[in-house]
Motif scaffolding. Structure first.
Motif, PDB file in Angstrom:
ATOM      1  N   VAL A 224       0.861  -1.183   0.000  1.00 49.27           N
ATOM      2  CA  VAL A 224       0.000   0.000   0.000  1.00 49.27           C
ATOM      3  C   VAL A 224       0.896   1.231   0.000  1.00 49.27           C
ATOM      4  O   VAL A 224       2.009   1.217   0.539  1.00 49.27           O
ATOM      5  N   GLU A 288      -0.951  -0.272   8.610  1.00 47.62           N
ATOM      6  CA  GLU A 288      -2.310  -0.690   8.980  1.00 47.62           C
ATOM      7  C   GLU A 288      -3.296   0.460   8.834  1.00 47.62           C
ATOM      8  O   GLU A 288      -4.444   0.269   8.423  1.00 47.62           O
ATOM      9  N   LYS A 291      -3.937   0.935   5.039  1.00 44.62           N
ATOM     10  CA  LYS A 291      -4.800  -0.129   4.529  1.00 44.62           C
ATOM     11  C   LYS A 291      -6.236   0.073   5.000  1.00 44.62           C
ATOM     12  O   LYS A 291      -7.190  -0.125   4.233  1.00 44.62           O
ATOM     13  N   LYS A 294      -7.847   2.858   3.003  1.00 43.94           N
ATOM     14  CA  LYS A 294      -8.142   2.412   1.633  1.00 43.94           C
ATOM     15  C   LYS A 294      -9.403   1.565   1.587  1.00 43.94           C
ATOM     16  O   LYS A 294     -10.253   1.739   0.707  1.00 43.94           O
TER      17      LYS A 294
END
Length: 399
Positions: A224, A288, A291, A294
């Motif tokens: 990511v 984290e 993510k 997203k």
């Protein structure tokens, strides 16, 4: 016959609206294919077909208000898809009649041979030409005058009054439940809080240099991209730990202090503004957080957010800079006590150690409820975020 029912609505949702039927009575549907979308004031729920068959009837049309487990329609299980009949008829063009030929033929009886030839060359109809010659015969001047007039009529623009009026007409559409709820919440925040906004600016060069240095390695390891939001959230979380009043809420005559850190992220979707929650951010690392953001952004775009992902949240971050906003005053998301607005990063001349330098600067805006947060705490909270962003090493050393 299978009943199509409204899904079980959460306790915080009293009713819902039928947003759109994707199928009409008589349409064949496959198992798990979405039949209808139900819109609440928080999320949109999809109702799939539990079996393959034909949609028999629709009981609640689009726009209807429905309750949990209410009957929406009926599905006939196992019915075959309707077979469309293929038309074998051929449309035969009617034969051109002699009268049609005669009607379209050019009547040049009242003209000399040379004039008749001129009319044919110009592709004109002698019946439309007014003759001024002897006995009403058509002259060359008549042909030329008619040709000029016809060309002017074809080139002059014609104003369609009906179309012009229609272009200025109004279009009225009902507000979605989500947008109505957002409007209610915004008015509630303006009318029920003592909202005030304080501003500061931050030099984004250190974070931009850090991202540029580690972007490729970070993305390769974690799958990511390293964005700005993870830095914002980390800085906000650390500032909330230092100023618990900002991480609190007013409940009647009591102040509720939260010992956890759930951050709401403002996301713009086709249906309106939503604020899904990223929970326990103090336990998450940068990867984290990226993510999680997203996932929430994709779900918001596709209308897949759940009610559990929308409720709660102690503090909100909104980033209007992605749309080009240079400065704004965000509105508090009740019952939260504050909201942080991030803006466009723009190169500006800044005085550094007595010298003018061009640096990527960004304005910060903190709107807060003055009933709970005093001016000293609000300004100190914003300064803490500024210092953490301008020296991201502090986020790692906890200083």
């Amino acid at each position: 016959m299978i009943e199509i029912l409204v899904p079980e609505l959460p306790e915080s949702v009293a009713d819902a609206s039928v947003a759109i039927w994707h199928k009409q009575p008589g349409d064949f549907v496959e198992r798990d294919e979405v039949l209808v979308e139900i819109e609440t004031d928080k999320v949109v729920l999809e109702v799939p077909a539990t079996a393959s068959g034909v949609l028999e009837s629709i009981i609640e049309n689009e726009g209807a208000t429905v309750l949990s487990k209410q009957l929406l329609g009926q599905l006939k299980e196992g019915a075959a898809a309707p077979v469309k009949e293929q038309k074998t008829e051929t449309d035969e063009a009617p034969a051109e009649s002699a009268t049609d030929t005669a009607a379209t033929a050019t009547d040049t009886a009242d003209a000399s041979p040379s004039v008749r030839r001129l009319i044919l060359e110009k592709g004109l109809n002698a019946a439309d030409i007014k003759g001024t010659g002897k006995g009403g015969s058509i002259t060359r001047e008549d042909v030329e005058k008619h040709r000029v007039t016809k060309n002017q009529e074809q080139t002059e623009p014609k104003v369609d009054i009906v179309a012009a009026v229609a272009a200025r007409s109004d279009k009225r559409v009902p507000m979605t439940r989500l947008r109505k709820r957002v409007a209610e919440r915004l008015l509630e925040a303006k009318n029920s809080t003592a909202m005030l906004t304080t501003f500061n600016e931050v030099n984004m060069k250190p974070i931009m240099d850090l991202r540029r240095q580690y972007q490729e390695v970070f993305e390769k390891k974690h799958g990511v991209r390293l964005g700005f939001m993870s830095f914002y959230i980390k800085a906000v979380t650390e500032a909330l730990k230092r100023f618990p009043e900002v991480n609190a809420a007013i409940d009647g005559d009591e102040i509720v202090y939260h010992n956890f850190f759930d951050i709401s992220i403002a996301v713009s979707t086709p249906r309106g503004l939503v604020t899904p929650v990223l929970r326990d951010v103090d336990d998450l690392n940068f990867a984290e957080i990226e993510k999680g953001i997203k996932v929430l952004a994709i779900k918001g775009r596709d209308g897949k957010l759940t009610v559990d992902e929308m409720i709660g949240g102690n503090f909100t971050i909104t980033n209007g800079g992605v749309f080009g906003s240079l400065l704004s005053t965000p509105i508090i998301n009740p019952p939260q006590a504050a909201i942080l607005g991030m803006h466009k990063i723009q190169d500006r001349p800044v005085a550094v150690d007595g010298k003018v330098e061009i640096l990527p600067m960004m304005y910060l805006a903190l709107s807060y409820d003055h009933r709970l947060i005093d001016g000293k705490e609000s300004v100190s909270f914003l300064v803490a975020i500024k210092e953490l962003l301008e020296d991201p090493t502090r986020l790692l050393l906890d200083v």
